[in-house]
Design an enzyme around this catalytic site. Structure first.
Site, mmCIF file in Angstrom:
data_model
loop_
_atom_site.group_PDB
_atom_site.id
_atom_site.type_symbol
_atom_site.label_atom_id
_atom_site.label_comp_id
_atom_site.label_asym_id
_atom_site.label_seq_id
_atom_site.Cartn_x
_atom_site.Cartn_y
_atom_site.Cartn_z
ATOM 1 N N HIS A 122 36.858 41.527 33.894
ATOM 2 C CA HIS A 122 36.387 40.323 33.208
ATOM 3 C C HIS A 122 35.861 40.611 31.798
ATOM 4 O O HIS A 122 35.563 39.673 31.048
ATOM 5 C CB HIS A 122 35.286 39.634 34.008
ATOM 6 C CG HIS A 122 35.737 39.087 35.319
ATOM 7 N ND1 HIS A 122 36.811 38.237 35.439
ATOM 8 C CD2 HIS A 122 35.267 39.281 36.585
ATOM 9 C CE1 HIS A 122 36.977 37.918 36.722
ATOM 10 N NE2 HIS A 122 36.069 38.553 37.429
ATOM 11 N N ASP A 159 42.647 41.130 42.511
ATOM 12 C CA ASP A 159 41.301 40.597 42.732
ATOM 13 C C ASP A 159 41.391 39.081 42.887
ATOM 14 O O ASP A 159 42.262 38.433 42.308
ATOM 15 C CB ASP A 159 40.429 40.950 41.525
ATOM 16 C CG ASP A 159 38.957 40.643 41.721
ATOM 17 O OD1 ASP A 159 38.198 41.577 42.003
ATOM 18 O OD2 ASP A 159 38.567 39.461 41.583
ATOM 19 N N HIS A 161 39.509 36.848 41.693
ATOM 20 C CA HIS A 161 39.197 36.172 40.441
ATOM 21 C C HIS A 161 40.183 36.608 39.354
ATOM 22 O O HIS A 161 40.573 37.779 39.303
ATOM 23 C CB HIS A 161 37.774 36.502 39.982
ATOM 24 C CG HIS A 161 36.714 36.126 40.965
ATOM 25 N ND1 HIS A 161 36.223 37.021 41.902
ATOM 26 C CD2 HIS A 161 36.067 34.959 41.173
ATOM 27 C CE1 HIS A 161 35.317 36.406 42.639
ATOM 28 N NE2 HIS A 161 35.197 35.158 42.226
ATOM 29 N N ASP A 243 38.158 41.087 47.206
ATOM 30 C CA ASP A 243 37.426 39.862 47.477
ATOM 31 C C ASP A 243 38.311 38.680 47.861
ATOM 32 O O ASP A 243 37.817 37.568 48.051
ATOM 33 C CB ASP A 243 36.516 39.488 46.304
ATOM 34 C CG ASP A 243 37.136 39.743 44.946
ATOM 35 O OD1 ASP A 243 38.309 40.128 44.872
ATOM 36 O OD2 ASP A 243 36.429 39.558 43.930
#
Length: 308
Positions: A122, A159, A161, A243
């Site tokens: 990120h 991931d 996200h 996740d």
């Protein structure tokens, strides 16, 4: 040939506030799960400013270093914290991918897993966010291109996200293909299929909440694997977030441990076909400790099998 596990105890010195999902226990549980496995264990070196400067400007590196507190904890943004030791942990995380790229490029090992924190996908060029400080996966790709002279590097980010930071960092790099599968809608709100990079070098695959492993497998078989085979990378980098697991508290995808095993095996097969097996995986998310440990171990077990 074997698989390397690259980590460092300094990554445990990045401390977040009580109750924060990106906590020291994540790496402790994962490394405990990997302890019985037959791995070449290598220490992650600290990345220098010059190393990190391949993707982040010097003013950003200096701003992050200056933000580290002498005691206690301080916020970089609403989600991202620093404590004494965080800068060194972030340098070790960035250094781990450089060590990994060197190891697979020299044939010291077949492939490598970087068990480090803080995560990286990120972190944008001048913006820390989402628990991330430096863009580890993007750094691995840029280092492989610049230092080892590779022509094409692919990053697959699974991931839950969207890896907005990696996307920002490689947007104008036509030698890097970024493929990200992620839940949508979900934070950070980026990763629409219309975001295709400055050179058509980004493929985003949004998955709706509640998507299970069967839907993931179908999406990868229909979109990801054909695109990777067409690109024919010299090196494959994985942003390995766990996740998307059904037990994870921060998202709503319904993958299980065997889905991560299947995906890792398939990506290793592509690395064998195009990259002489050269694959570097770096830990991103995964916030249920048991799910992270089980899925991370399955992931590394497949790396070991592929590296034999």
């Amino acid at each position: 040939m074997t698989t390397a596990l690259i980590s460092h105890s300094d990554c445990l010195n990045h401390v977040t506030p009580e109750g924060h999902p990106e906590r020291v226990a994540r790496l402790e549980h994962l490394l405990h799960a990997l302890a019985p496995l037959d791995l070449l264990r290598l220490a992650a070196p600290p990345a220098s400013d010059a190393d990190i400067g391949r993707i982040h400007p010097q003013r950003y590196i200096e701003r992050i270093a200056a933000a580290e507190p002498a005691e206690g904890e301080t916020q970089l943004d609403g989600d991202t914290w620093m404590s004494p030791g965080s800068m060194q942990a972030a340098r070790r995380a960035a250094g781990s991918v450089i060590r990994a790229v060197d190891a697979v490029s020299s044939r010291e090992v077949s492939n490598a897993f970087c068990g480090v924190r803080p995560p990286g996908h990120h972190a944008e060029r001048e913006t820390p966010m989402g628990f991330c400080i430096f863009g580890n996966a993007a750094l691995a790709a840029q280092y492989a291109l610049d230092h080892h002279g590779l022509s094409r590097v692919a990053i697959v980010d699974f991931d839950v996200h969207h890896g907005n930071g990696t996307q920002d960092l490689i947007w104008d790099e036509d030698r890097v293909l970024l493929i990200s599968s992620h839940q949508s809608p979900l934070w950070p709100g980026t990763g629409d299929a219309t975001e295709t990079g400055g050179h058509g070098n980004v493929l985003n695959i949004p998955l709706p909440p509640g998507s299970d492993g069967a839907e993931m497998r179908a999406a990868y078989e229909a979109q990801v694997f054909p695109r990777l085979n067409a690109f024919a990378p010299d090196l494959l980098i994985l942003s390995a977030g766990f996740d998307a697991h059904t037990d994870d508290p921060l998202a709503q995808l319904d993958w299980n441990t065997e889905d991560f095993r299947w995906l890792t095996r398939a990506l290793c097969q592509i690395a064998a076909k195009h990259c002489r097996g050269r694959l570097v995986s770096v830990l991103e998310g995964g916030y249920d400790l048991a799910a992270l440990a089980a899925s991370g171990r399955a992931h590394v077990e497949e790396l070991i099998e592929a590296g034999k």
